[in-house]
Design a protein around this motif. Structure first.
Motif, short mmCIF file in Angstrom:
data_model
loop_
_atom_site.label_atom_id
_atom_site.label_comp_id
_atom_site.label_asym_id
_atom_site.label_seq_id
_atom_site.Cartn_x
_atom_site.Cartn_y
_atom_site.Cartn_z
N HIS A 11 0.84 -1.20 0.00
CA HIS A 11 0.00 0.00 0.00
C HIS A 11 0.88 1.26 0.00
CE1 HIS A 11 -3.63 2.47 0.94
NE2 HIS A 11 -2.70 3.26 1.48
N ALA A 12 1.90 1.24 0.88
CA ALA A 12 2.78 2.41 0.98
C ALA A 12 3.47 2.68 -0.36
CB ALA A 12 3.81 2.19 2.09
N HIS A 13 3.87 1.62 -1.02
CA HIS A 13 4.56 1.74 -2.29
C HIS A 13 3.61 2.27 -3.37
CE1 HIS A 13 6.52 0.00 -5.98
NE2 HIS A 13 7.49 0.73 -5.43
N ARG A 14 2.42 1.76 -3.39
CA ARG A 14 1.45 2.12 -4.43
C ARG A 14 0.95 3.56 -4.26
NH1 ARG A 14 -1.37 -1.17 -7.72
NH2 ARG A 14 -3.05 -0.10 -8.76
N PHE A 15 0.70 3.96 -2.98
CA PHE A 15 0.05 5.25 -2.74
C PHE A 15 0.98 6.28 -2.09
CE2 PHE A 15 -3.61 2.25 -2.86
CZ PHE A 15 -4.26 2.79 -3.95
N GLY A 16 2.20 5.89 -1.80
CA GLY A 16 3.17 6.85 -1.28
C GLY A 16 2.85 7.34 0.13
N ALA A 17 2.16 6.55 0.91
CA ALA A 17 1.85 6.96 2.29
C ALA A 17 1.69 5.73 3.15
CB ALA A 17 0.56 7.78 2.32
N ASP A 18 2.19 5.81 4.39
CA ASP A 18 2.01 4.69 5.33
C ASP A 18 0.55 4.59 5.75
OD1 ASP A 18 4.45 3.56 5.47
OD2 ASP A 18 5.18 4.91 7.05
N PRO A 19 -0.01 3.41 5.62
CA PRO A 19 -1.44 3.29 5.96
C PRO A 19 -1.69 2.85 7.39
CG PRO A 19 -0.70 1.25 4.95
CD PRO A 19 0.52 2.15 5.06
N ALA A 20 -2.92 3.07 7.84
CA ALA A 20 -3.44 2.36 9.01
C ALA A 20 -4.13 1.11 8.46
CB ALA A 20 -4.45 3.24 9.75
N VAL A 21 -3.99 -0.01 9.19
CA VAL A 21 -4.52 -1.28 8.66
C VAL A 21 -5.52 -1.90 9.64
CG1 VAL A 21 -3.93 -3.58 7.77
CG2 VAL A 21 -2.37 -1.68 7.42
N PHE A 22 -6.58 -2.43 9.07
CA PHE A 22 -7.65 -3.07 9.86
C PHE A 22 -7.97 -4.42 9.24
CE2 PHE A 22 -7.78 1.42 10.22
CZ PHE A 22 -8.04 1.64 11.58
N VAL A 23 -8.48 -5.33 10.08
CA VAL A 23 -8.90 -6.63 9.57
C VAL A 23 -10.30 -6.92 10.10
CG1 VAL A 23 -7.88 -7.98 11.48
CG2 VAL A 23 -8.22 -9.06 9.25
N ALA A 24 -11.12 -7.53 9.25
CA ALA A 24 -12.44 -7.97 9.71
C ALA A 24 -12.66 -9.41 9.24
CB ALA A 24 -13.53 -7.06 9.15
N PHE A 49 -10.70 -16.53 8.53
CA PHE A 49 -10.56 -15.97 7.19
C PHE A 49 -11.05 -14.53 7.31
CE2 PHE A 49 -11.54 -20.40 5.53
CZ PHE A 49 -10.29 -20.61 4.97
N GLY A 50 -10.45 -13.61 6.58
CA GLY A 50 -10.90 -12.23 6.75
C GLY A 50 -10.47 -11.33 5.60
N THR A 51 -10.74 -10.04 5.81
CA THR A 51 -10.34 -9.03 4.82
C THR A 51 -9.50 -7.96 5.51
OG1 THR A 51 -12.41 -9.36 3.63
CG2 THR A 51 -11.19 -7.35 3.13
N LEU A 52 -8.39 -7.62 4.87
CA LEU A 52 -7.54 -6.52 5.35
C LEU A 52 -7.91 -5.26 4.58
CD1 LEU A 52 -3.98 -8.18 5.24
CD2 LEU A 52 -5.29 -7.57 7.31
N ALA A 53 -7.90 -4.13 5.28
CA ALA A 53 -8.11 -2.84 4.63
C ALA A 53 -7.02 -1.89 5.11
CB ALA A 53 -9.49 -2.29 4.98
N ALA A 54 -6.25 -1.34 4.15
CA ALA A 54 -5.21 -0.36 4.49
C ALA A 54 -5.67 0.99 3.96
CB ALA A 54 -3.89 -0.76 3.84
N ILE A 55 -5.57 2.01 4.79
CA ILE A 55 -6.10 3.31 4.37
C ILE A 55 -5.09 4.42 4.64
CG2 ILE A 55 -7.23 3.96 6.56
CD1 ILE A 55 -9.70 4.71 4.72
N SER A 56 -5.02 5.38 3.71
CA SER A 56 -4.24 6.60 3.94
C SER A 56 -4.98 7.76 3.29
CB SER A 56 -2.82 6.44 3.37
OG SER A 56 -2.89 6.08 2.00
N PRO A 57 -4.82 8.97 3.89
CA PRO A 57 -5.58 10.11 3.37
C PRO A 57 -5.03 10.61 2.03
CG PRO A 57 -4.23 10.75 5.26
CD PRO A 57 -4.02 9.29 5.06
N ARG A 58 -5.84 11.30 1.25
CA ARG A 58 -5.42 11.93 -0.01
C ARG A 58 -5.80 13.41 0.06
NH1 ARG A 58 -4.50 8.42 -4.12
NH2 ARG A 58 -4.57 10.19 -5.56
N ASN A 59 -5.11 14.20 -0.78
CA ASN A 59 -5.49 15.62 -0.76
C ASN A 59 -6.01 16.11 -2.11
OD1 ASN A 59 -3.17 15.62 -2.16
ND2 ASN A 59 -1.90 16.47 -0.50
#
Ligand code: GLA
Length: 383
Positions: A11-24, A49-59
């Motif tokens: 995620h960091a590589h693709r979007f250029g920002a360190d994400p917060a990560v959650f799993v459900a 079994f679950g889903t990971l979601a990594a998020i970072s803000p955009r401007n």
């Protein structure tokens, strides 16, 4: 197993920002099928079994969602999100974002990566798992921390109105409130719940019939309609019957003859399933595994004969399991018409059980089933 470190880096590589990560987590339902939207009882467990979601803000005012499973990215102005999911995987995360914003949560523009290992179309709730992972991620950017019950309701709403699947609350709720080594008895009307420990010597073996199931439209919606039709007839006699949950077998004896035969049987399934589910939670809490297994067998028969939501392959899988040593109880789990069976098995027999079940099912159907040995797992959380 999902690889959180690698996922975060990508995620960091693709979007250029360190994400917060959650799993459900996904879920397996031990008993209580098609009772949730009737305000009744269910007893699911979250699974590993679950889903990971990594998020970072955009401007730049955009919402970008990248799926590692589908190798596909969607991009929208946050103010111009599509009005419905359009049958695309992105409908789940985008629906959640829309519904959160409509509910007043100030979710800012963001980049989101998702990756999951819940088998798709297998009745193990991949949908709720991506919804709840997305919700936690988006709420973290909005710096909001509403109660888990509210998150479950908002995710259900996203699936109902945005994706167009008329599901109940079970899947989103268990993703929000599940607990390690526990099943959860949920009252789907009050959202009151109690946890029931799954003993260490009991294994959760999930068997995928490999028949795909879908809940958007189709038979799921037809069944829900039939349940509502029967409820209305009962309500015309006893106005306090708001949901089928309020009706008893006595009501069916008195007024069931006014229903089309199929509607009568659907209602009988729901009413008796509620009784079985509460009894199963008591049996589990009391360590009465024999009773629990009997209730699961009765639940499968009712799902097959009265609700007509099973399929030949699932009946074959349950029948094969019932002939094997070590089984406590087996039934088709989830929305029906395919997907997985859930098997509670004495732990010391679980390995042999899984391999014999695979072989027996293949001998009878020619299908190579996937058999998963799962654990009851924790609710959605930050990782
Ligand atoms: C699907 C739905 C749930 C529930 C089950 C059937 O999983 O998402 O809300 O209705 O089917 O018990």
């Amino acid at each position: 197993m999902l690889d959180v470190t690698g996922f975060k880096k990508r995620h960091a590589h693709r979007f250029g920002a360190d994400p917060a990560v959650f799993v459900a987590p996904g879920r397996v339902n031990l008993i209580g099928e098609h009772t949730d939207y009737a305000g009744g009882f269910v007893m699911p467990a979250a699974i590993d079994f679950g889903t990971l979601a990594a998020i970072s803000p955009r401007n730049d005012g955009r919402v970008i969602v990248w799926s590692e499973n589908f190798h596909e990215q969607v991009s929208h102005q946050i103010e111009g999100l599509p009005k419905n999911g359009g049958g695309h995987w992105s409908g789940y995360p985008l629906g959640v974002v829309r519904i959160l914003r409509e509910a007043g949560f100030a979710v800012p523009p963001f980049s989101l990566s998702v990756q999951g290992d819940v088998p798709l179309g297998a009745g193990l709730s991949s949908s709720a798992s991506i919804e709840v992972a997305t919700a936690l991620a988006a709420l973290s950017l909005a710096q909001a921390d509403p109660p888990r019950e509210e998150i479950a309701r908002l995710c259900q709403r996203a699936e109902n109105v945005y994706v167009g699947a008329s599901c109940g609350i079970m899947d989103q709720f268990i993703a929000c409130r599940g607990a390690e080594n526990h099943a959860l008895l949920l009252d789907c009307r009050s959202l009151g719940y109690r946890l029931a420990p799954i003993p260490e010597n009991v294994s959760l073996v999930i068997a995928n019939t490999m028949v795909r199931h879908a809940i958007a439209g189709g038979e799921y919606g037809i069944r829900r309609g039939e349940v509502e039709e029967g409820t209305e007839i009962l309500r015309s006699h006893r106005p306090e019957i708001q949901l089928l949950r309020d009706a008893t077998t006595k009501d069916l004896e008195l007024w069931g003859a006014e229903m089309p035969e199929n509607v009568l049987r659907r209602c009988r399934h729901v009413i008796t399933e509620n009784l079985r589910t509460v009894a199963a939670a008591d049996a589990l809490a009391a360590g009465n595994l024999k009773k629990l297994g009997d209730l699961m067998a009765a639940a499968h028969a009712s799902y097959r004969d009265d609700f007509e939501a099973s399929c030949e392959e699932a009946d074959t899988m349950v029948g094969a399991a019932q002939r094997l040593p070590g089984l406590i109880g087996a039934r088709l789990t989830g929305g029906g018409f395919g997907g997985c069976t859930v098997n509670l098995v004495h732990a010391d027999r679980a390995e042999a059980f899984a391999s014999r079940l695979h072989n027996d099912y293949r001998a009878r159907t020619g299908i190579d089933a996937e058999i998963y040995r799962c654990h009851a797992s924790a609710a959605a959380h930050a990782v």
